[in-house]
Enzyme design. Structure first.
Site, short mmCIF file in Angstrom:
data_model
loop_
_atom_site.label_atom_id
_atom_site.label_comp_id
_atom_site.label_asym_id
_atom_site.label_seq_id
_atom_site.Cartn_x
_atom_site.Cartn_y
_atom_site.Cartn_z
N HIS A 50 0.83 -1.22 0.00
CA HIS A 50 0.00 0.00 0.00
C HIS A 50 0.86 1.26 0.00
O HIS A 50 0.41 2.33 0.41
CB HIS A 50 -0.91 0.09 1.24
CG HIS A 50 -2.06 -0.86 1.26
ND1 HIS A 50 -2.58 -1.36 2.42
CD2 HIS A 50 -2.82 -1.37 0.26
CE1 HIS A 50 -3.60 -2.15 2.16
NE2 HIS A 50 -3.77 -2.18 0.84
N HIS A 63 -4.55 2.91 6.48
CA HIS A 63 -5.22 2.66 5.20
C HIS A 63 -6.14 1.45 5.42
O HIS A 63 -5.67 0.32 5.57
CB HIS A 63 -4.16 2.36 4.12
CG HIS A 63 -4.74 1.94 2.80
ND1 HIS A 63 -4.62 2.70 1.65
CD2 HIS A 63 -5.44 0.85 2.44
CE1 HIS A 63 -5.24 2.08 0.65
NE2 HIS A 63 -5.74 0.95 1.11
N GLY A 118 -9.01 -0.52 3.87
CA GLY A 118 -9.90 -0.93 2.79
C GLY A 118 -10.19 -2.40 2.97
O GLY A 118 -10.15 -2.91 4.10
N ASP A 153 -17.84 -7.20 4.40
CA ASP A 153 -18.12 -5.80 4.08
C ASP A 153 -18.39 -5.02 5.36
O ASP A 153 -19.32 -5.35 6.11
CB ASP A 153 -19.34 -5.73 3.14
CG ASP A 153 -19.50 -4.33 2.58
OD1 ASP A 153 -19.72 -3.40 3.39
OD2 ASP A 153 -19.41 -4.16 1.36
N MET A 154 -17.57 -4.00 5.59
CA MET A 154 -17.67 -3.25 6.85
C MET A 154 -19.06 -2.66 7.06
O MET A 154 -19.57 -2.65 8.18
CB MET A 154 -16.59 -2.16 6.88
CG MET A 154 -16.55 -1.35 8.15
SD MET A 154 -16.39 -2.36 9.66
CE MET A 154 -14.62 -2.45 9.84
N ARG A 155 -19.68 -2.17 5.97
CA ARG A 155 -21.03 -1.59 6.13
C ARG A 155 -21.99 -2.61 6.74
O ARG A 155 -22.72 -2.31 7.68
CB ARG A 155 -21.59 -1.17 4.77
CG ARG A 155 -21.25 0.23 4.38
CD ARG A 155 -21.51 0.44 2.93
NE ARG A 155 -20.67 -0.46 2.13
CZ ARG A 155 -20.30 -0.24 0.89
NH1 ARG A 155 -20.72 0.83 0.27
NH2 ARG A 155 -19.52 -1.08 0.25
N ILE A 171 -12.94 2.07 4.28
CA ILE A 171 -13.46 2.12 5.65
C ILE A 171 -12.99 3.38 6.35
O ILE A 171 -13.78 4.08 7.00
CB ILE A 171 -13.01 0.86 6.43
CG1 ILE A 171 -13.56 -0.41 5.77
CG2 ILE A 171 -13.39 0.95 7.89
CD1 ILE A 171 -12.92 -1.70 6.26
N GLY A 172 -11.72 3.70 6.19
CA GLY A 172 -11.14 4.88 6.86
C GLY A 172 -11.82 6.17 6.44
O GLY A 172 -12.01 7.08 7.25
N GLU A 173 -12.20 6.26 5.14
CA GLU A 173 -12.83 7.49 4.66
C GLU A 173 -14.32 7.55 4.95
O GLU A 173 -14.89 8.63 5.07
CB GLU A 173 -12.62 7.60 3.13
CG GLU A 173 -11.18 7.84 2.74
CD GLU A 173 -10.93 7.64 1.25
OE1 GLU A 173 -11.84 7.86 0.44
OE2 GLU A 173 -9.80 7.23 0.91
N GLU A 214 -4.85 6.22 -5.43
CA GLU A 214 -3.64 5.55 -5.91
C GLU A 214 -3.41 5.79 -7.40
O GLU A 214 -2.28 5.96 -7.84
CB GLU A 214 -3.73 4.05 -5.62
CG GLU A 214 -3.56 3.74 -4.14
CD GLU A 214 -3.80 2.28 -3.80
OE1 GLU A 214 -4.97 1.90 -3.63
OE2 GLU A 214 -2.83 1.53 -3.71
P1 AMP Z 1 -11.53 -0.29 -0.48
O1 AMP Z 1 -10.77 -1.59 -0.56
O2 AMP Z 1 -10.65 0.89 -0.13
O3 AMP Z 1 -12.42 -0.04 -1.65
O4 AMP Z 1 -12.52 -0.42 0.80
C1 AMP Z 1 -13.52 -1.43 0.86
C2 AMP Z 1 -14.13 -1.41 2.24
O5 AMP Z 1 -14.66 -0.12 2.52
C3 AMP Z 1 -15.28 -2.41 2.45
O6 AMP Z 1 -15.13 -3.08 3.68
C4 AMP Z 1 -16.52 -1.52 2.51
O7 AMP Z 1 -17.50 -2.07 3.32
C5 AMP Z 1 -15.93 -0.27 3.14
N1 AMP Z 1 -16.81 0.88 2.88
C6 AMP Z 1 -17.04 1.51 1.71
N2 AMP Z 1 -17.98 2.48 1.87
C7 AMP Z 1 -18.33 2.44 3.19
C8 AMP Z 1 -19.28 3.17 3.99
N3 AMP Z 1 -20.01 4.15 3.48
N4 AMP Z 1 -19.36 2.84 5.29
C9 AMP Z 1 -18.63 1.85 5.81
N5 AMP Z 1 -17.74 1.13 5.12
C10 AMP Z 1 -17.60 1.42 3.82
#
Ligand code: AMP
Length: 385
Positions: free
Chosen positions: A167, A195, A197, A268-270, A317-319, A370
Site C-alpha cells: 500500500h 489505510h 480498505g 463488508d464493513m457496512r 473504511i477509513g474514509e 492511488e
Molecule cells: P476499499 O478496498 O478501499 O475499496 O474499501 C472497501 C471497504 O470499505 C469495504 O469493507 C466496505 O464495506 C468499506 N466501505 C465503503 N464504503 C463504506 C461506507 N459508506 N461505510 C462503511 N464502510 C464502507
C-alpha cells in the site's frame, strides 16, 4: 500529459486515462475474466478475453470509443512487489521487466500479471514509455530493526524473507496530503496513517518517510482485514499442518476465509456495522477485535515515530465509516485523542480534521487516490528523461 494507468490482476485489468495537469479522469474501466474466455469468436458461451494482450485490445477499443483519437504520453503500472531493489518509480525496459519477473516468487498472484500487462503494451505500442510504480517502494526507508524477522539469517539471505510492506503508493500520497492539510513541510510530518480498505495496513511516518508498517513479507500480516486474518501465532499453522491441512488449505483460510468474514460471516464493513447495530453479537465481536488491533498498532507507532503529530484515516473504511473511526478513537484515550462527533459523522470527499480542538493530536480523514499518484509519478519519470 495523458497517462494510461494500468492495474493488472491475474484475471482482471483495471484502467484509467488521466490528464495529469488537470488532475482529472477522462475514462476508466475494468476488464474481467481474463484467460477464462474465447475472446468472443467462439460459440458465445464463454465470456472474457483469452489473455492480457486481448484484454488490452478491449481497453484500446473502449478508450477510443469514449475519447476518439488521443495521444497517450505514457503508461503507468501499479506493480505490487519491487523487492529490495526498487525504491522509486522507474522507466521500464527489458531488464526492468525481467527484474519484476524475478520477484514473481514473492508475489505469485500479482507480479506475473504485471509482467503480462507490461509485455502486452510493449508489443502493441512499442514506442510508448512505460513506468512501474511499486507498492513496496515507499517502505524501502524502513530501518533494519523494523524489517528484520527474528528467524535464522539464511531465511533472509537465501529466501528474501523480511518485511517489505505494501500500500506504499497510498501511504505516500496520503502523507503528502496530510502534511499539506496541517501546513507542514512533508519532511516535518511525523504521524500514523491507517489505510483501511478490503486490505488494510497502518504505517508509521517519521520525517515524511515510512519507518514501520504492519504488512510484512506478504500483505497478510498486521491488521484484521475483510477476509485476511492479520497477525496470529505462527504455531497455529504448524498445528494445522500436523492436523493434515495442506499449505493451500492454510493459505486459503488465512487470505479468504478470515478477518471480518471469519469473525462475522461478512467481509463488508457496512454490513458488519449494521449487523452489530441491530444486536448481532458476532458482528460486535468482529468490530471489537478489529478496532482493538488497530488501536494497539497506533499506540506502538506513536512510539515508533517519537510522538505522532497526527493520526490519519484513509481508504474505503477509513474514509467512510464514522462508526469504525469512533470505535478506534474510543480506545486511544491514553494518547489524549478525542474525536468531534459532529465532524466525524460529516460526509465529504475533502481532506479534513475530525478531532476536537482539545485533542492532543489532530485526527484527519484524507481520501486516497492511488491512480492519481501513479499517473503523477509516471509523468514525473517520463518528464525527467
Ligand atoms: P476499499 O478496498 O478501499 O475499496 O474499501 C472497501 C471497504 O470499505 C469495504 O469493507 C466496505 O464495506 C468499506 N466501505 C465503503 N464504503 C463504506 C461506507 N459508506 N461505510 C462503511 N464502510 C464502507
Amino acid at each position: 500529459m495523458l497517462v494510461l494507468v494500468i492495474n493488472s490482476g491475474s484475471s482482471s485489468l483495471k484502467y484509467q486515462v488521466r490528464d495529469v495537469a488537470a488532475g482529472s479522469v477522462l475514462t476508466e474501466g475494468l476488464i474481467e475474466k481474463i484467460g477464462m474466455g474465447n475472446g468472443g469468436d467462439g460459440d458465445g458461451e464463454i465470456e472474457g478475453p483469452r489473455d492480457h494482450a486481448e484484454a488490452l485490445e478491449q481497453v484500446d477499443a473502449a478508450i477510443h470509443a469514449e475519447l476518439g483519437d488521443l495521444e497517450l504520453a505514457a503508461v503507468g503500472h501499479r506493480v505490487v512487489h519491487g523487492g529490495e531493489r526498487f525504491a522509486e518509480p522507474v522507466l521500464i525496459d527489458n531488464e526492468i521487466t525481467r527484474a519484476i519477473e524475478r520477484l514473481n516468487p514473492l508475489a505469485p498472484l500479482h507480479n506475473p500479471a504485471n509482467v503480462l500487462g507490461i509485455r502486452a503494451i510493449s508489443k502493441k505500442w512499442p514506442d510508448l514509455p512505460q513506468v512501474a510504480v511499486f507498492d513496496t517502494a515507499f517502505h524501502r526507508t524502513l530501518p533494519e530493526h523494523a524489517w528484520r524477522y527474528a528467524v535464522p539469517d539464511e531465511l533472509y539471505t537465501n529466501h528474501g524473507i523480511r518485511r517489505y510492506g505494501f500500500h506504499g503508493t497510498s501511504h505516500e500520497y496520503v502523507t503528502h496530503r496530510a502534511a499539506a492539510l496541517l501546513d507542514l513541510p512533508v519532511e516535518e510530518f511525523d504521524g500514523v496513517i491507517a489505510h483501511l480498505g478490503n486490505g488494510a495496513s497502518v504505517t508509521a511516518i517519521r520525517g515524511g518517510k515510512s519507518v514501520d508498517t504492519s504488512m510484512g513479507f506478504t500483505p497478510l500480516e498486521g491488521l484484521v482485514m475483510g477476509t485476511r486474518s492479520g497477525d496470529l501465532d505462527p504455531s497455529i499453522l504448524v498445528f494445522l499442518g500436523r492436523q493434515g491441512w495442506t499449505p493451500e488449505d492454510i493459505d486459503s483460510m488465512l487470505n479468504r476465509e478470515s478477518g471480518l468474514k471469519g469473525l462475522a460471516g461478512n467481509n463488508d464493513m457496512r454490513s458488519v456495522v449494521e449487523a452489530s447495530e441491530s444486536g448481532d453479537a458476532r458482528a460486535a465481536t468482529a468490530l471489537a477485535v478489529t478496532s482493538y488491533r488497530l488501536a494497539k498498532y497506533i499506540g506502538g507507532y506513536h512510539v515508533a515515530v517519537g510522538g505522532a503529530k497526527a493520526l490519519v484515516f484513509t481508504a474505503g473504511i477509513g474514509e467512510n465509516s464514522h462508526q469504525f473511526r469512533a470505535l478506534v478513537a474510543a480506545k486511544l484515550g491514553a494518547l489524549g485523542i478525542e474525536l468531534d462527533a459532529g465532524l466525524n459523522s460529516q460526509r465529504s470527499k475533502e481532506p479534513r480534521v475530525i478531532s476536537t480542538a482539545e485533542s492532543a493530536i489532530p485526527v484527519l480523514v484524507v481520501p486516497t487516490d492511488e491512480e492519481r499518484a501513479i499517473a503523477e509519478a509516471t509523468a514525473a519519470v517520463v518528464g525527467s528523461r
